[in-house]
Design a protein around this motif. Structure first.
Motif, PDB file in Angstrom:
ATOM      1  N   THR A  70      -6.818   4.143   4.730  1.00 42.86           N
ATOM      2  CA  THR A  70      -7.776   2.829   4.654  1.00 42.86           C
ATOM      3  C   THR A  70      -7.893   2.070   3.424  1.00 42.86           C
ATOM      4  N   TYR A  71      -7.466   2.664   2.272  1.00 41.43           N
ATOM      5  CA  TYR A  71      -7.247   2.014   1.140  1.00 41.43           C
ATOM      6  C   TYR A  71      -5.912   2.272   0.387  1.00 41.43           C
ATOM      7  N   ASP A  72      -5.471   1.204  -0.506  1.00 40.15           N
ATOM      8  CA  ASP A  72      -4.223   1.408  -1.041  1.00 40.15           C
ATOM      9  C   ASP A  72      -4.278   2.286  -2.330  1.00 40.15           C
ATOM     10  N   LYS A  83      -9.880  11.113   0.745  1.00 37.82           N
ATOM     11  CA  LYS A  83      -9.685  11.039   1.915  1.00 37.82           C
ATOM     12  C   LYS A  83      -9.426   9.780   2.450  1.00 37.82           C
ATOM     13  N   ASP A  84      -9.877   8.647   1.814  1.00 35.95           N
ATOM     14  CA  ASP A  84      -9.671   7.104   2.412  1.00 35.95           C
ATOM     15  C   ASP A  84      -8.592   6.791   1.915  1.00 35.95           C
ATOM     16  N   ARG A 124      -6.123  -3.291  -1.352  1.00 32.30           N
ATOM     17  CA  ARG A 124      -7.641  -2.614  -0.840  1.00 32.30           C
ATOM     18  C   ARG A 124      -7.946  -1.333  -2.141  1.00 32.30           C
ATOM     19  N   ASP A 173      -5.573   8.528   4.062  1.00 31.70           N
ATOM     20  CA  ASP A 173      -5.582   8.330   5.494  1.00 31.70           C
ATOM     21  C   ASP A 173      -5.089   6.926   5.716  1.00 31.70           C
ATOM     22  N   GLU A 229       1.451  -2.042   5.366  1.00 32.89           N
ATOM     23  CA  GLU A 229       0.497  -2.091   4.008  1.00 32.89           C
ATOM     24  C   GLU A 229       1.483  -2.797   3.179  1.00 32.89           C
ATOM     25  N   TYR A 264     -15.248  11.169  -0.888  1.00 34.31           N
ATOM     26  CA  TYR A 264     -14.745  10.200   0.219  1.00 34.31           C
ATOM     27  C   TYR A 264     -13.390   9.551  -0.269  1.00 34.31           C
ATOM     28  N   SER A 288       3.386   1.757   9.623  1.00 33.21           N
ATOM     29  CA  SER A 288       2.148   1.539   8.873  1.00 33.21           C
ATOM     30  C   SER A 288       2.413   1.287   7.459  1.00 33.21           C
TER      31      SER A 288
END
Length: 295
Positions: free
Chosen positions: A140-142, A134-135, A94, A138, A84, A131, A80
Motif C-alpha cells: 500500500t505504501y513504498d 502491514k501497509d 507513498r 502489502d 510501483e 498498521y 506489481s
C-alpha cells in the motif's frame, strides 16, 4: 496460452465451474471453454473432466494447476513491482508514518525534502504504529516510518533516531521530586498508557515482565493527549518521549527518567522484495541526514 487463460483455468478448478471462471475472467462461457480447450491442445492432455460435483481437474490438470498458480503468482508480483517502480521513477512516493514521528521531525522535514526534490511528489499518511508494517508489506505504501522492537525478516530497516521513554507524573504523586524511578516502583500507582496498537505499550509491558512486575494499567487509550489529561488531573501517571512532553507544555508535570532506560527506536522500512528506485533512495538518504541534525 496467456496469463489470463491460466487464471481462467485456475478459477474453474477452484470453483468447479467454467461459467464461474468465465465471469471472474470477464469472458463468455464459450470464450472460457475455448481458452481451456486451447491449453489442452497445447499440452496434449485433457485438463478438466465434468462430474456431478462440477468440473474437476484430471491427473494432468492437477499437475498443471499447481504450475499455473506459481506462474500467475510470479507474474502478479513482477507486474506489481514494475508498476510501483514506474510510479517511483515518475516522481511519486507513498509514505506512511506512525503517529508522533512527524512531530519529532517537524513539518519542515517534508517541506525541505520537496524543496530539494521538486520533481518528487510525496503522498503521506499517519496511522497507529501497528498498521505501518502491514501497509508496507502489502504494498500500500513504498516507505514506512515506524517505532519497532523486533525486525521483520521481510523488511529492510534503516535506523533513524532513538528517544528515551520517560515517566510522566504530577504534583500529587510521591514520585514527583525523584531524580529517577524504576518500573517496579511506578506500577504501585495508576498508570495510563497508549493501547496495544502502539509500540510504547509493548515496550512498557515487556519491561514490566522482565522486571517481574505484572503490568496492571489503569487505562489504555488511543492517543497520548488523554494520557496527559489524566496526568494533569492527578488521576494517573503516564509514560512518554521527551519531545512529546516538551510539546505539551505542562508546567505542573515532570518527566523523570527510568533506571531501566527504555527507548523508542524509529526506523525507515521498505520491503526486501521491492526495487529501490533513485527517488526512493533520495528520500532514504535525506531522512537519515535530517535525523543526524536532530540527535
Amino acid at each position: 496460452m496467456t496469463i489470463k487463460d491460466m487464471q481462467c483455468f485456475i478459477t474453474a478448478c477452484d470453483r468447479h465451474s467454467i461459467s464461474a471462471a468465465a465471469e471472474a475472467s470477464f469472458m463468455t462461457s464459450q470464450g472460457a471453454g475455448k481458452a481451456i480447450k486451447k491449453m489442452e491442445e497445447e499440452l496434449g492432455a485433457p485438463l478438466l473432466i465434468r462430474t456431478s460435483q462440477g468440473v474437476q481437474p484430471t491427473e494432468y490438470g492437477q499437475i498443471f494447476y499447481e504450475s499455473a498458480k506459481s506462474i500467475v503468482t510470479t507474474y502478479d508480483k513482477s507486474a506489481s513491482a514494475i508498476q510501483e517502480l514506474v510510479k517511483q521513477n515518475n516522481g511519486f512516493l507513498r509514505i506512511v508514518s506512525a503517529f508522533g514521528i512527524f512531530r519529532f521531525l517537524s513539518p519542515d522535514f517534508i517541506n525541505a525534502f520537496e524543496e530539494q526534490h521538486p520533481d518528487i511528489r510525496l503522498d503521506y499518511m499517519e496511522y497507529p504504529d501497528i498498521y505501518i508494517t502491514k501497509d508496507v508489506l502489502d504494498g500500500t505504501y513504498d516507505i514506512g516510518l515506524v517505532p519497532f522492537i523486533e525486525e521483520n525478516p521481510d523488511l529492510t530497516y534503516t535506523p533513524l533516531f532513538s528517544r528515551k521513554i520517560y515517566f510522566i507524573t504530577h504534583e500529587g504523586s510521591r514520585f514527583y521530586d525523584r531524580d529517577a524511578v524504576s518500573i517496579r516502583e511506578v506500577m504501585a500507582e495508576p498508570l495510563i498508557i497508549e493501547n496495544q496498537n502502539f509500540v510504547i505499550h509493548h515496550i512498557i509491558r515487556a519491561l514490566c515482565l522482565r522486571e517481574g512486575v505484572e503490568p496492571d494499567f489503569y487505562f489504555k487509550t488511543s492517543g497520548f493527549s488523554l494520557c496527559y489529561k489524566f496526568c494533569r488531573e492527578m488521576t494517573a501517571n503516564t509514560v512518554s518521549m521527551d519531545f512529546i512532553f516538551d510539546d505539551m507544555g505542562n508546567d505542573c508535570l515532570r518527566k523523570i527518567p527510568f533506571v531501566e532506560h527504555p527507548t523508542w527506536d524509529v526506523a525507515l522500512i521498505r520491503r526486501n522484495s521491492s526495487t529501490s528506485s533513485k527517488n526512493l533512495r533520495s528520500f532514504c538518504s535525506f531522512a537519515k541526514d535530517w535525523c543526524r541534525t536532530l540527535t
